[in-house]
Write a protein that holds these residues in place. Structure first.
Motif, PDB file in Angstrom:
ATOM      1  N   LEU A   1       8.347 -10.387   3.553  1.00 55.48           N
ATOM      2  CA  LEU A   1       7.533  -9.501   2.724  1.00 55.48           C
ATOM      3  C   LEU A   1       8.032  -8.063   2.802  1.00 55.48           C
ATOM      4  CD1 LEU A   1       3.967 -10.928   3.477  1.00 55.48           C
ATOM      5  CD2 LEU A   1       5.100 -10.921   1.247  1.00 55.48           C
ATOM      6  N   LYS A   2       8.501  -7.662   3.971  1.00 51.65           N
ATOM      7  CA  LYS A   2       9.034  -6.305   4.123  1.00 51.65           C
ATOM      8  C   LYS A   2      10.184  -6.052   3.149  1.00 51.65           C
ATOM      9  CE  LYS A   2       7.942  -5.506   9.034  1.00 51.65           C
ATOM     10  NZ  LYS A   2       8.528  -5.358  10.397  1.00 51.65           N
ATOM     11  N   SER A   3      10.945  -7.086   2.879  1.00 52.06           N
ATOM     12  CA  SER A   3      12.123  -6.927   2.016  1.00 52.06           C
ATOM     13  C   SER A   3      11.752  -6.722   0.549  1.00 52.06           C
ATOM     14  CB  SER A   3      13.049  -8.144   2.144  1.00 52.06           C
ATOM     15  OG  SER A   3      12.443  -9.299   1.565  1.00 52.06           O
ATOM     16  N   VAL A   4      10.501  -7.028   0.165  1.00 57.67           N
ATOM     17  CA  VAL A   4      10.084  -6.826  -1.225  1.00 57.67           C
ATOM     18  C   VAL A   4       9.026  -5.736  -1.357  1.00 57.67           C
ATOM     19  CG1 VAL A   4      10.665  -9.200  -1.849  1.00 57.67           C
ATOM     20  CG2 VAL A   4       8.323  -8.665  -1.168  1.00 57.67           C
ATOM     21  N   CYS A   5       8.697  -5.099  -0.253  1.00 53.56           N
ATOM     22  CA  CYS A   5       7.702  -4.009  -0.273  1.00 53.56           C
ATOM     23  C   CYS A   5       8.285  -2.801  -1.012  1.00 53.56           C
ATOM     24  CB  CYS A   5       7.321  -3.618   1.148  1.00 53.56           C
ATOM     25  SG  CYS A   5       6.110  -2.277   1.257  1.00 53.56           S
ATOM     26  N   PRO A   6       7.588  -2.288  -2.014  1.00 51.15           N
ATOM     27  CA  PRO A   6       8.121  -1.133  -2.766  1.00 51.15           C
ATOM     28  C   PRO A   6       8.313   0.083  -1.863  1.00 51.15           C
ATOM     29  CG  PRO A   6       6.254  -2.128  -3.916  1.00 51.15           C
ATOM     30  CD  PRO A   6       6.291  -2.737  -2.540  1.00 51.15           C
ATOM     31  N   SER A   7       9.311   0.866  -2.162  1.00 48.03           N
ATOM     32  CA  SER A   7       9.524   2.092  -1.397  1.00 48.03           C
ATOM     33  C   SER A   7       8.348   3.026  -1.642  1.00 48.03           C
ATOM     34  CB  SER A   7      10.824   2.773  -1.844  1.00 48.03           C
ATOM     35  OG  SER A   7      10.764   3.119  -3.210  1.00 48.03           O
ATOM     36  N   GLY A   8       7.987   3.759  -0.606  1.00 45.52           N
ATOM     37  CA  GLY A   8       6.863   4.676  -0.717  1.00 45.52           C
ATOM     38  C   GLY A   8       5.535   4.063  -0.336  1.00 45.52           C
ATOM     39  N   MET A   9       5.533   2.751  -0.022  1.00 45.11           N
ATOM     40  CA  MET A   9       4.320   2.086   0.434  1.00 45.11           C
ATOM     41  C   MET A   9       4.520   1.571   1.846  1.00 45.11           C
ATOM     42  SD  MET A   9       2.803  -0.421  -2.533  1.00 45.11           S
ATOM     43  CE  MET A   9       2.550   0.103  -4.228  1.00 45.11           C
ATOM     44  N   THR A  10       3.510   1.722   2.680  1.00 49.30           N
ATOM     45  CA  THR A  10       3.550   1.031   3.969  1.00 49.30           C
ATOM     46  C   THR A  10       3.209  -0.433   3.712  1.00 49.30           C
ATOM     47  OG1 THR A  10       1.195   1.356   4.453  1.00 49.30           O
ATOM     48  CG2 THR A  10       2.707   3.121   5.117  1.00 49.30           C
ATOM     49  N   MET A  11       3.456  -1.281   4.691  1.00 46.88           N
ATOM     50  CA  MET A  11       3.130  -2.701   4.533  1.00 46.88           C
ATOM     51  C   MET A  11       1.632  -2.904   4.342  1.00 46.88           C
ATOM     52  SD  MET A  11       5.368  -5.123   4.295  1.00 46.88           S
ATOM     53  CE  MET A  11       4.437  -6.532   4.916  1.00 46.88           C
ATOM     54  N   ALA A  12       0.820  -2.125   5.066  1.00 46.41           N
ATOM     55  CA  ALA A  12      -0.634  -2.254   4.913  1.00 46.41           C
ATOM     56  C   ALA A  12      -1.042  -1.903   3.487  1.00 46.41           C
ATOM     57  CB  ALA A  12      -1.351  -1.360   5.918  1.00 46.41           C
ATOM     58  N   GLN A  13      -0.479  -0.834   2.954  1.00 47.13           N
ATOM     59  CA  GLN A  13      -0.801  -0.434   1.585  1.00 47.13           C
ATOM     60  C   GLN A  13      -0.338  -1.485   0.582  1.00 47.13           C
ATOM     61  OE1 GLN A  13       1.164   3.350   1.496  1.00 47.13           O
ATOM     62  NE2 GLN A  13      -0.550   4.442   2.450  1.00 47.13           N
ATOM     63  N   PHE A  14       0.806  -2.068   0.832  1.00 52.37           N
ATOM     64  CA  PHE A  14       1.356  -3.135  -0.010  1.00 52.37           C
ATOM     65  C   PHE A  14       0.399  -4.322  -0.033  1.00 52.37           C
ATOM     66  CE2 PHE A  14       5.010  -6.461  -0.144  1.00 52.37           C
ATOM     67  CZ  PHE A  14       4.929  -6.561  -1.530  1.00 52.37           C
ATOM     68  N   ALA A  15      -0.076  -4.708   1.138  1.00 54.58           N
ATOM     69  CA  ALA A  15      -0.986  -5.856   1.241  1.00 54.58           C
ATOM     70  C   ALA A  15      -2.310  -5.579   0.528  1.00 54.58           C
ATOM     71  CB  ALA A  15      -1.243  -6.194   2.708  1.00 54.58           C
ATOM     72  N   LEU A  16      -2.830  -4.368   0.661  1.00 53.21           N
ATOM     73  CA  LEU A  16      -4.097  -4.023   0.015  1.00 53.21           C
ATOM     74  C   LEU A  16      -3.932  -3.896  -1.498  1.00 53.21           C
ATOM     75  CD1 LEU A  16      -5.335  -1.422   2.645  1.00 53.21           C
ATOM     76  CD2 LEU A  16      -6.320  -3.685   2.229  1.00 53.21           C
ATOM     77  N   ARG A  17      -2.805  -3.319  -1.917  1.00 55.58           N
ATOM     78  CA  ARG A  17      -2.547  -3.191  -3.356  1.00 55.58           C
ATOM     79  C   ARG A  17      -2.449  -4.567  -4.011  1.00 55.58           C
ATOM     80  NH1 ARG A  17      -4.271   0.013  -6.687  1.00 55.58           N
ATOM     81  NH2 ARG A  17      -4.489  -1.760  -8.059  1.00 55.58           N
ATOM     82  N   TRP A  18      -1.863  -5.534  -3.288  1.00 58.89           N
ATOM     83  CA  TRP A  18      -1.754  -6.904  -3.815  1.00 58.89           C
ATOM     84  C   TRP A  18      -3.141  -7.486  -4.086  1.00 58.89           C
ATOM     85  CZ3 TRP A  18      -3.608 -11.593  -2.104  1.00 58.89           C
ATOM     86  CH2 TRP A  18      -3.117 -12.729  -2.774  1.00 58.89           C
ATOM     87  N   ILE A  19      -4.066  -7.287  -3.165  1.00 59.18           N
ATOM     88  CA  ILE A  19      -5.420  -7.804  -3.346  1.00 59.18           C
ATOM     89  C   ILE A  19      -6.053  -7.221  -4.604  1.00 59.18           C
ATOM     90  CG2 ILE A  19      -7.766  -7.730  -2.391  1.00 59.18           C
ATOM     91  CD1 ILE A  19      -6.444  -7.844   0.412  1.00 59.18           C
ATOM     92  N   LEU A  20      -5.868  -5.926  -4.812  1.00 58.05           N
ATOM     93  CA  LEU A  20      -6.515  -5.237  -5.932  1.00 58.05           C
ATOM     94  C   LEU A  20      -5.882  -5.559  -7.276  1.00 58.05           C
ATOM     95  CD1 LEU A  20      -7.058  -1.774  -4.227  1.00 58.05           C
ATOM     96  CD2 LEU A  20      -8.719  -3.619  -4.510  1.00 58.05           C
ATOM     97  N   MET A  21      -4.772  -6.280  -7.268  1.00 54.02           N
ATOM     98  CA  MET A  21      -4.169  -6.702  -8.527  1.00 54.02           C
ATOM     99  C   MET A  21      -5.050  -7.723  -9.241  1.00 54.02           C
ATOM    100  SD  MET A  21      -1.351  -5.055  -9.115  1.00 54.02           S
ATOM    101  CE  MET A  21      -0.451  -6.093 -10.274  1.00 54.02           C
ATOM    102  N   ASN A  22      -5.965  -8.348  -8.519  1.00 58.72           N
ATOM    103  CA  ASN A  22      -6.874  -9.324  -9.122  1.00 58.72           C
ATOM    104  C   ASN A  22      -8.165  -8.615  -9.523  1.00 58.72           C
ATOM    105  OD1 ASN A  22      -8.736 -11.532  -9.566  1.00 58.72           O
ATOM    106  ND2 ASN A  22      -7.201 -12.825  -8.596  1.00 58.72           N
ATOM    107  N   ASP A  23      -8.462  -8.601 -10.815  1.00 61.49           N
ATOM    108  CA  ASP A  23      -9.621  -7.831 -11.272  1.00 61.49           C
ATOM    109  C   ASP A  23     -10.953  -8.499 -10.964  1.00 61.49           C
ATOM    110  OD1 ASP A  23      -9.679  -9.866 -13.150  1.00 61.49           O
ATOM    111  OD2 ASP A  23      -9.419  -8.566 -14.888  1.00 61.49           O
TER     112      ASP A  23
END
Length: 327
Positions: free
Chosen positions: A254-276
């Motif tokens: 997952l670290k290898s696909v995490c966008p630059s500028g995001m921490t892993m925690a932020q990446f994980a939380l942003r993924w959850i919020l992709m579902n409306d």
């Protein structure tokens, strides 16, 4: 911070809200002064919804939130839970006398006359087939002791059953990169009924922060040390039910696909919020630093389709066979 409607309550709550298990107990050492600072930082960043339970530190978490409410009056919502004080935790314990006493204890801890949102705290599955339990909750609403109620569930099937009751406003369920099944069927059903979804264990007990290693040590009173195999409560509550070493391998990819500028925690939380269908994710924070990291995710951009596909592939490669059929 952005906001979403919670069920049919009329409330608009922060997309990233505050889960208060860690500031209560069972997560190793925690200092109340640090917890208060984390709570203040959360409010400063736009958080207006806080989730706790009467058993988190035997009321410690509720009492900390009572202090916060005094400062912010009607600007925040506090949800708590009831049921896990039962010993043993049995179906028979979900009766009028016990539920009323649990609610009254939480009212005292929270220093309020009415609980914003009361949730049944992962009751045994048969409770969802007992309309008389939900009748008791309706009566507590009529008495003014609670404003609204919902449930916290272990399994998708429990959530599906719970939303058959017309006054269930919210379902709290484990949903994260390692627990993707709720989105297959349940979320759409909840959305049609306008039931709020609180995504709990959003960081898989910290695994999805990317900070853990094979030799990471946890304090003896931390559930990540004593409940890895479900010794004290449901295994799914710890590391989302994933074998620790397997989880670490998945996180590396997952670290290898995490966008630059995001921490892993932020990446994980942003993924959850992709579902409306999700109302909010509820990560915890024991310090200002953790609060800053977690709650900043409420301002981040959407994830590209390619990255969403990559996450799904990693889930299917490492995680699916361990958890998908269980919860």
């Amino acid at each position: 911070m952005r906001y979403r409607e919670l069920g049919r309550t009329g409330w608009k709550v922060s997309e990233v809200s505050f889960g208060a298990w860690a500031i209560g107990g069972s997560w190793g050492k925690v200092d109340d002064n640090d917890s208060i600072k984390a709570l203040h930082k959360a409010v400063d960043m736009g958080v207006n919804f806080f989730d706790t339970a009467d058993v988190y530190g035997d009321g410690r978490s509720e009492r900390l939130l009572a202090k916060l409410r005094k400062e912010y009056k009607d600007k925040i919502y506090i949800a708590t839970k009831a049921g896990r004080r039962l010993e043993p935790h049995t179906v028979e314990g979900y009766n009028r006398q016990n539920l009323t006493s649990f609610v009254e204890r939480s009212l005292k801890n929270l220093e309020t006359d009415s609980i914003d949102l009361l949730q049944l705290h992962c009751p045994p599955t048969p409770v969802y087939y007992m309309p008389e339990v939900f009748d008791i909750l309706d009566d507590l609403v009529k008495e003014g002791k609670i404003k609204y109620y919902g449930v916290s569930v272990e399994k998708v099937e429990e959530g599906i059953k719970a939303i058959e009751y017309p006054n269930v406003q919210s379902v709290q369920i484990i949903y994260n990169m390692f627990r993707q099944r709720p989105a297959e069927l349940f979320f759409e059903l909840a959305k049609k009924k306008k039931v709020g979804i609180l995504a709990r264990v959003p960081l898989a007990s910290g695994l999805l922060t990317g900070k853990m290693k094979p030799d990471t040590k946890f304090e003896p009173d931390d559930h990540r040390a004593f409940n890895r195999h479900g010794e004290s409560f449901d295994k799914g509550e710890t590391f989302a039910g994933i074998d620790y070493e397997v989880g670490l391998k998945a996180v590396e990819e997952l670290k290898s696909v995490c966008p630059s500028g995001m921490t892993m925690a932020q990446f994980a939380l942003r993924w959850i919020l992709m579902n409306d269908a999700v109302t909010c994710a509820i990560p915890g924070a024991k310090s200002e630093k953790q609060a800053l990291d977690n709650f900043a995710s409420g301002d981040l951009p959407q994830l590209p389709d390619e990255i969403m596909s990559n996450i799904k592939e990693i889930y299917e490669k490492y995680i699916y066979n361990y958890v998908h059929h269980r919860w």
